[in-house]
Design an enzyme around this catalytic site. Structure first.
Site, PDB file in Angstrom:
ATOM      1  N   LYS A 181      15.099  -1.351   4.825  1.00  0.00           N
ATOM      2  CA  LYS A 181      15.466  -0.994   3.438  1.00  0.00           C
ATOM      3  C   LYS A 181      16.330   0.243   3.412  1.00  0.00           C
ATOM      4  O   LYS A 181      16.393   1.017   4.367  1.00  0.00           O
ATOM      5  CB  LYS A 181      14.214  -0.755   2.595  1.00  0.00           C
ATOM      6  CG  LYS A 181      13.228   0.299   3.117  1.00  0.00           C
ATOM      7  CD  LYS A 181      13.544   1.725   2.752  1.00  0.00           C
ATOM      8  CE  LYS A 181      12.645   2.730   3.442  1.00  0.00           C
ATOM      9  NZ  LYS A 181      13.051   4.133   3.326  1.00  0.00           N
ATOM     10  N   ASP A 211       5.692   2.600   2.323  1.00  0.00           N
ATOM     11  CA  ASP A 211       6.812   1.658   2.206  1.00  0.00           C
ATOM     12  C   ASP A 211       6.444   0.232   2.607  1.00  0.00           C
ATOM     13  O   ASP A 211       7.292  -0.670   2.543  1.00  0.00           O
ATOM     14  CB  ASP A 211       7.981   2.103   3.098  1.00  0.00           C
ATOM     15  CG  ASP A 211       8.615   3.397   2.624  1.00  0.00           C
ATOM     16  OD1 ASP A 211       8.379   3.776   1.456  1.00  0.00           O
ATOM     17  OD2 ASP A 211       9.333   4.022   3.418  1.00  0.00           O
TER      18      ASP A 211
HETATM   19  O1  C5P Z   1       2.906   6.425   4.166  1.00  0.00           O
HETATM   20  P1  C5P Z   1       3.673   6.807   5.394  1.00  0.00           P
HETATM   21  O2  C5P Z   1       2.824   6.807   6.621  1.00  0.00           O
HETATM   22  O3  C5P Z   1       4.952   6.073   5.566  1.00  0.00           O
HETATM   23  O4  C5P Z   1       4.102   8.321   5.138  1.00  0.00           O
HETATM   24  C1  C5P Z   1       4.407   9.188   6.198  1.00  0.00           C
HETATM   25  C2  C5P Z   1       4.349  10.609   5.717  1.00  0.00           C
HETATM   26  O5  C5P Z   1       5.435  10.869   4.818  1.00  0.00           O
HETATM   27  C3  C5P Z   1       3.100  11.001   4.934  1.00  0.00           C
HETATM   28  O6  C5P Z   1       2.054  11.377   5.784  1.00  0.00           O
HETATM   29  C4  C5P Z   1       3.615  12.189   4.125  1.00  0.00           C
HETATM   30  O7  C5P Z   1       3.667  13.355   4.911  1.00  0.00           O
HETATM   31  C5  C5P Z   1       5.047  11.795   3.810  1.00  0.00           C
HETATM   32  N1  C5P Z   1       5.157  11.151   2.488  1.00  0.00           N
HETATM   33  C6  C5P Z   1       5.020  11.949   1.353  1.00  0.00           C
HETATM   34  N2  C5P Z   1       5.109  11.369   0.112  1.00  0.00           N
HETATM   35  C7  C5P Z   1       5.360  10.034  -0.019  1.00  0.00           C
HETATM   36  C8  C5P Z   1       5.526   9.205   1.121  1.00  0.00           C
HETATM   37  C9  C5P Z   1       5.421   9.816   2.371  1.00  0.00           C
HETATM   38  O8  C5P Z   1       4.814  13.155   1.450  1.00  0.00           O
HETATM   39  N3  C5P Z   1       5.427   9.524  -1.245  1.00  0.00           N
END
Ligand code: C5P
Length: 311
Positions: free
Chosen positions: A18, A146
């Site tokens: 994406k 995501d």
């Molecule tokens: O959910 P995912 O593992 O992809 O997110 C990785 C990191 O990105 C999270 O631990 C966080 O530090 C950051 N993040 C965030 N806010 C979001 C998505 C991701 O701070 N909305």
């Protein structure tokens, strides 16, 4: 419920990477995530996951992108997806996951999320767990912000952590050129750099939006299917942080914009730079120019569907 019988044949699923057309980041919440509003578009750059019947859980990875940052143990997000699905459904068997990657690793294009989404769909079919879209979306959101979008695909607005989705109407096809980077950027580090940047400049910049939204102009440009309109409204609050951590990206954006791109933007947390082109010819010209400058550039179009079983 204990399930152990499913399809005996391997199940092959593809899921898209994406780009974030707009990414507006609010403040850090108590759960460690930032409130955000984004418009995602799924691109024709796919991860392929084949789920083979097996008694244990294992994974192998190949592909056209650098693979050295992909963990092959329990940290692999596809393995975590399979384990979580098994746990939630009471399935007591295993799977061997064969992943073929085309989305850059730690590139800001949701490659790991696509692996997780493809794995959920593949294992659901292989194991006969028959969860259906809503429950799969729920499990997807537990795996990463995501992952739900990689299941759904198309063009969608994401709020909350990015996992609360509503479809956005997009007409036509948009042509993108992606400039890949040799080095990845860690998503948590880019968000943390944004927080530091906001603290450093709190006297000179506007405070983070308390309830971020996707601007109407973005939705209008998507509905119109007009790349020139869309190019004018591309924006990413993480871009300044990505530039700070990887200053060479500024030159990449300038190079693309000087070689026919309508606009260039860091994709998600970077370091991939996504350029929007006026049409396919412009995209080909841009890809050639970026390649001639020594960059790895690939073309993709969007929107495309989310994770789907392949015949
Ligand atoms: O959910 P995912 O593992 O992809 O997110 C990785 C990191 O990105 C999270 O631990 C966080 O530090 C950051 N993040 C965030 N806010 C979001 C998505 C991701 O701070 N909305």
């Amino acid at each position: 419920m204990t399930l152990s019988a499913g399809a005996a044949q391997p199940v092959r699923v593809r899921a898209p990477g994406k780009v974030n057309i707009v990414l507006r980041v609010g403040s850090l919440q108590d759960d460690g995530y930032h409130d955000l509003a984004t418009a995602f578009q799924a691109l024709s750059l796919y991860e392929h996951v084949t789920a083979h019947p097996a008694s244990g859980m294992s994974v192998e990875v190949s592909g056209t992108v650098a693979l050295d940052r992909v963990p092959l143990d329990e940290r692999n997000i596809a393995v975590r997806a399979a384990r979580l699905l098994a746990e939630r459904t009471g399935f007591d068997g295993g799977v061997h996951l064969e992943i073929v990657k085309h989305v850059p690793v730690t590139g800001g294009m949701g490659g790991g999320s696509a692996d997780a989404a493809a794995t959920l769909v593949a294992c659901d079919a292989l194991w006969g767990t028959g969860l259906g879209r809503d429950r799969l979306l729920h499990i997807a959101a537990e795996l990463g912000a995501d992952v739900p979008f990689a299941l759904v695909g198309g063009t969608a607005v994401g709020t909350g952590r990015g996992d609360v989705l509503s479809p956005a109407l997009a007409t036509g096809q948009f042509e993108w050129v992606l400039a890949l980077s040799e080095h990845g950027l860690s998503t948590p580090e880019v968000y943390a750099e944004l927080d530091r940047h906001r603290a450093r400049h709190r006297l000179d910049i506007a405070p983070p939006p308390s309830a971020p939204t996707v601007p109407d102009e973005v939705l209008q440009a998507l509905r119109a299917g007009d790349p020139t309109m869309l190019a004018e409204v591309l924006s990413n609050d993480l871009q300044a942080a990505a530039f700070h951590l990887a200053p060479g990206l500024i030159d990449v954006v300038e190079l693309g914009e000087g070689n026919g791109a309508l606009a260039g933007i860091v994709s998600g947390s970077g370091p991939t730079v996504a350029f929007l082109a006026a049409d396919q010819d412009a995209a080909i010209g841009l890809q050639v120019a970026l390649s001639a400058a020594g960059l790895v550039a690939v073309r993709a179009h969007g929107p495309v569907p989310g994770a789907r079983i392949e015949p």
